[in-house]
Write an enzyme that holds these catalytic residues in place. Structure first.
Site, PDB file in Angstrom:
ATOM      1  N   ASP A  39       4.719   4.224  -2.238  1.00 22.91           N
ATOM      2  CA  ASP A  39       3.501   3.731  -1.590  1.00 22.91           C
ATOM      3  C   ASP A  39       3.579   4.032  -0.092  1.00 22.91           C
ATOM      4  O   ASP A  39       4.625   3.897   0.540  1.00 22.91           O
ATOM      5  CB  ASP A  39       3.359   2.220  -1.814  1.00 22.91           C
ATOM      6  N   ILE A  40       2.459   4.449   0.463  1.00 24.29           N
ATOM      7  CA  ILE A  40       2.422   4.852   1.869  1.00 24.29           C
ATOM      8  C   ILE A  40       2.563   3.651   2.817  1.00 24.29           C
ATOM      9  O   ILE A  40       2.933   3.805   3.974  1.00 24.29           O
ATOM     10  CB  ILE A  40       1.113   5.635   2.152  1.00 24.29           C
ATOM     11  N   GLU A 105      -8.109  -1.110  -4.698  1.00 23.28           N
ATOM     12  CA  GLU A 105      -8.761  -0.298  -3.660  1.00 23.28           C
ATOM     13  C   GLU A 105      -8.897   1.165  -4.038  1.00 23.28           C
ATOM     14  O   GLU A 105      -9.828   1.826  -3.580  1.00 23.28           O
ATOM     15  CB  GLU A 105      -8.002  -0.435  -2.338  1.00 23.28           C
ATOM     16  N   VAL A 106      -7.951   1.688  -4.809  1.00 26.31           N
ATOM     17  CA  VAL A 106      -8.019   3.108  -5.182  1.00 26.31           C
ATOM     18  C   VAL A 106      -8.482   3.201  -6.644  1.00 26.31           C
ATOM     19  O   VAL A 106      -7.840   2.616  -7.531  1.00 26.31           O
ATOM     20  CB  VAL A 106      -6.652   3.802  -5.010  1.00 26.31           C
ATOM     21  N   HIS A 110      -3.265   2.599 -11.185  1.00 23.42           N
ATOM     22  CA  HIS A 110      -1.901   2.677 -10.663  1.00 23.42           C
ATOM     23  C   HIS A 110      -1.199   1.365 -10.917  1.00 23.42           C
ATOM     24  O   HIS A 110      -1.789   0.297 -10.799  1.00 23.42           O
ATOM     25  CB  HIS A 110      -1.874   3.025  -9.170  1.00 23.42           C
ATOM     26  N   HIS A 112       1.898  -0.805  -9.496  1.00 24.33           N
ATOM     27  CA  HIS A 112       2.848  -0.970  -8.399  1.00 24.33           C
ATOM     28  C   HIS A 112       4.177  -1.446  -8.979  1.00 24.33           C
ATOM     29  O   HIS A 112       4.204  -2.357  -9.821  1.00 24.33           O
ATOM     30  CB  HIS A 112       2.378  -2.063  -7.432  1.00 24.33           C
TER      31      HIS A 112
HETATM   32  P1  AMP Z   1      -4.540  -1.239  -4.735  1.00 25.51           P
HETATM   33  O1  AMP Z   1      -4.956  -2.280  -3.745  1.00 25.51           O
HETATM   34  O2  AMP Z   1      -3.825  -1.830  -5.925  1.00 25.51           O
HETATM   35  O3  AMP Z   1      -5.660  -0.307  -5.122  1.00 25.51           O
HETATM   36  O4  AMP Z   1      -3.402  -0.392  -4.014  1.00 25.51           O
HETATM   37  C1  AMP Z   1      -3.589   0.867  -3.479  1.00 25.51           C
HETATM   38  C2  AMP Z   1      -2.268   1.260  -2.867  1.00 25.51           C
HETATM   39  O5  AMP Z   1      -2.289   2.652  -2.598  1.00 25.51           O
HETATM   40  C3  AMP Z   1      -1.930   0.555  -1.560  1.00 25.51           C
HETATM   41  O6  AMP Z   1      -0.686  -0.137  -1.708  1.00 25.51           O
HETATM   42  C4  AMP Z   1      -1.838   1.709  -0.548  1.00 25.51           C
HETATM   43  O7  AMP Z   1      -0.841   1.499   0.424  1.00 25.51           O
HETATM   44  C5  AMP Z   1      -1.531   2.882  -1.442  1.00 25.51           C
HETATM   45  N1  AMP Z   1      -1.924   4.187  -0.923  1.00 25.51           N
HETATM   46  C6  AMP Z   1      -3.116   4.552  -0.407  1.00 25.51           C
HETATM   47  N2  AMP Z   1      -3.122   5.847  -0.065  1.00 25.51           N
HETATM   48  C7  AMP Z   1      -1.895   6.324  -0.387  1.00 25.51           C
HETATM   49  C8  AMP Z   1      -1.260   7.593  -0.279  1.00 25.51           C
HETATM   50  N3  AMP Z   1      -1.906   8.662   0.240  1.00 25.51           N
HETATM   51  N4  AMP Z   1       0.009   7.716  -0.716  1.00 25.51           N
HETATM   52  C9  AMP Z   1       0.662   6.664  -1.216  1.00 25.51           C
HETATM   53  N5  AMP Z   1       0.126   5.435  -1.364  1.00 25.51           N
HETATM   54  C10 AMP Z   1      -1.123   5.259  -0.936  1.00 25.51           C
END
Ligand code: AMP
Length: 128
Positions: A39-40, A105-106, A110, A112
């Site tokens: 995770d970034i 958010e994405v 995914h 974690h």
């Molecule tokens: P969520 O709130 O469960 O959708 O988590 C999205 C996660 O994606 C967050 O923990 C971000 O830090 C992570 N994230 C967003 N962009 C990237 C990226 N380019 N590479 C790695 N992790 C990312």
């Protein structure tokens, strides 16, 4: 902003772009069904994300539409990634935020994987 988990898959999302190699990631695992990377913005000493290769918005979308092979392959990948990160003996936490209330958010499924420290009991986390 949290996403609407009922929306159609948007293939411009950041994890779709990572899967296509358009954006970099710190990869830890890849197989036929899954990609895993750091995770970034890590929230723990170990914070990994495991994503399916298929185009699924959320846990809901994936479990409703993915084939048995995709579901099994993805689940096994999550376990393998945690194992290879040395997290089994100390323990770890899995999280799959889904939709608005889950604060996803994405819009590409995914999971974690958090590890490397003691986490609190789950109740405060769920209370948000
Ligand atoms: P969520 O709130 O469960 O959708 O988590 C999205 C996660 O994606 C967050 O923990 C971000 O830090 C992570 N994230 C967003 N962009 C990237 C990226 N380019 N590479 C790695 N992790 C990312």
């Amino acid at each position: 902003m949290p996403i609407d988990a009922t929306q159609p898959y948007d293939d411009s999302n950041i994890f779709a772009r990572i899967l296509r190699g358009e954006l970099p990631c710190r990869k830890v695992h890849e197989d036929e069904f899954a990609l895993a990377f750091h995770d970034i913005n890590p929230q723990a000493p170990v914070h990994l994300l495991v994503i399916p290769k298929g185009a699924y918005v959320s846990w809901d979308d994936f479990t409703a539409k993915a084939s048995d092979a995709e579901v099994a392959g993805f689940m096994r990948a999550v376990g393998q990634v945690a194992r290879e990160a040395g997290l089994v003996a100390p323990g770890y936490r899995l999280l799959a935020n889904t939709g608005g209330h889950g604060h996803q958010e994405v819009p590409h499924l995914h999971v974690h994987i958090f590890g490397g420290r003691q986490f609190r009991e789950m109740v405060p986390l769920v209370r948000g």
